[in-house]
Design a protein around this motif. Structure first.
Motif: not given
Length: 506
Positions: A402-406, A265-269, A338-346
């Motif tokens: 995976g969901t973002a890649l799809g 959701a953070t990346a979606s924003h 930092s727990e949302y670092e993965l949001s960058y790649y998404v």
């Protein structure tokens, strides 16, 4: 001339609204996450996403009302306009009832949907939020005719100012409530009350200012099925967009739980910001495109309009996208932790593929104005099903990425490849000339990107200081090269007029 001024002011106010919305999100979102907690924020995002699917029950009628109202007004057929609006006012009431029934069904089946990944407390909260947000959506549908008419009448200044007020009101009301200990359920109530104020304001404006004279004299089957033939494929397109941008959260909610939804959701924003940027100009041009098509404008003229709008959108979208690549990671870590670092790649997987189709977003308005949007609706629908299948299996393998890649794969194949072939072969738009312009523009920005990379190598900074310094350095280089090298005379004149008005105000 008045309509042209409304379009220009509407586009400017759209960007102002986006800037304000961005600032609000920068300040409000991390505060909201910390006050709600990662799990409850994910719960709220998931619930809002599920109810958000019900917006597709507009069935494309809102968009169709804009197109048909514009055509009737261009031909001065005001009686037909009033009767058409009256018929769809009743239809929106019926759709409101349908949404109510679906919302009740979802309420009683929350356990079935998310019982495996949510606690009993989370499930109970989700049920309450679903009822509140469903009621909010029903109110929106009941008054939907008025916002469509305001758009068709090209009253963009009123529309965008109201949108800005709406954006500002939400955090102003919610922040004190969050400090008092209220959580996601109260947030849904506050959002619904603000929405009620907005739709009532639209209603009053139409009655008092536009003197709207809606008439209902029975159900015109011939007109309905004519418009439904147009709007059905708008509906399919909206449904597909909703699937592409929301299904990932639904899948993650079922497969991984609320924390994974929170990261997505953070990346979606950030992704939504880019989508809004692309519609800031093209979003106010549907009535104009409808008139151009009604007046039998040539494909050359339509291509020129697409290039003109696309070039302006390019400056904003490319600056933001390249900025995200360069400073996105430290920014997200500073912004939400930092727990949302993965949001960058998404965010990269969602945003980079969508940048180029967003630049040519006016093409969608041209298709709708020409009533040739059927192909896009069918193509995107097929790709949406493929997206769901790919995203589901990739989510089970590699989670959020995976969901973002799809979604990324489906966007590239459909919007960037298939639709450009259709624009060229069927609509006869000069897509080669369009992309030639965009490529020429892109080449001029190799230098600022190279400079910022060198700057980052030799000037190592940490935290928010690095984000600010790198962003400012890159933005200054980008703006100077844009103005002195990339912009044509038309674009420079726009900038000069804005600067001139700013000097006069001072």
């Amino acid at each position: 001339m008045v309509e042209n001024n409304q379009r220009k002011a509407g586009a400017v106010l759209s960007y102002a609204s986006i800037i304000i919305s961005t600032l609000v999100q920068l300040i409000y979102t991390p505060f909201l996450i910390r006050m709600l907690g990662q799990s409850e924020y994910g719960l709220y995002s998931l619930t809002a996403s599920v109810i958000g699917y019900l917006t597709v029950f507009d069935l494309g009628f809102g968009n169709a009302i804009v197109v048909y109202t514009s055509k009737y007004r261009a031909k001065k057929e005001f009686e037909k306009e009033a009767l058409m609006q009256g018929m769809f006012k009743v239809i929106f009431y019926i759709l409101g009832i349908v949404i109510s029934l679906i919302g009740i069904f979802l309420y009683f089946n929350v356990d079935l949907l998310f019982g495996k990944t949510m606690s009993p407390l989370e499930l109970n909260k989700a049920k309450i939020m679903m009822i509140i947000l469903t009621l909010n959506l029903v109110i929106t549908f009941i008054f939907n005719i008025y916002s469509s008419v305001i758009n068709a009448y090209e009253k963009f200044v009123f529309q965008k100012v109201l949108s800005i007020i709406n954006t500002i009101l939400k955090p102003l009301i919610m922040i004190p409530l969050l400090f008092l200990g209220y959580k996601s359920i109260t947030m849904c109530i506050a959002i619904s009350l603000i929405n009620l104020i907005v739709v009532l304001t639209n209603y009053i404006y139409c009655k008092k200012k536009l003197k709207l004279n809606i008439k209902y004299q029975g159900f015109n089957k011939k007109l309905f099925f004519e418009i439904f033939g147009y709007s059905f494929f708008i509906f399919l397109g909206v449904l597909v967009d909703k699937v592409n941008w929301s299904v990932d959260q639904f899948i993650l909610g079922a497969v991984s739980g609320t924390i994974a939804v929170s990261i997505y959701a953070t990346a979606s924003h950030l992704n939504q910001l880019f989508v809004n940027l692309s519609t800031a100009i093209s979003g106010v041009l549907l009535p104009k495109m409808s008139k151009m098509v009604a007046e039998e404008a040539s494909s050359y003229e339509l291509t020129n309009e697409m290039i003109k709008v696309g070039r302006i959108q390019y400056f904003v979208i490319f600056l933001m996208a390249s900025g995200l690549v360069i400073v996105g990671k430290p920014f997200i870590i500073w912004w939400v932790g930092s727990e949302y670092e993965l949001s960058y790649y998404v965010a990269l997987l969602l945003i980079i593929p969508v940048c180029f189709p967003l630049i040519q977003n006016l093409g969608i308005s041209i298709l709708q104005a020409m009533n040739k949007h059927k192909f896009r609706a069918i193509a995107t629908t097929i790709m949406a099903f493929i997206n769901i299948i790919i995203s589901y299996f990739l989510a089970k393998k590699i989670g959020v990425l995976g969901t973002a890649l799809g979604t990324s794969i489906s966007l590239i194949v459909c919007n960037l490849i298939i639709m450009n072939i259709y624009y060229r072969k069927v609509i006869q738009l000069e897509i080669g000339r369009f992309w030639k312009e965009i490529i020429k523009m892109s080449l001029t920005f190799i230098l600022p990107i190279f400079l910022i990379i060198i700057f980052m190598i030799f000037c190592k900074l940490n935290g928010i200081i690095s984000v600010i310094v790198y962003s400012l350095f890159y933005s200054v280089c980008f703006i100077l090269i844009s103005y002195f090298i990339t912009m044509n005379e038309y674009e420079k004149n726009i900038v000069n007029k804005v600067l001139q008005k700013f000097r006069l105000k001072r």
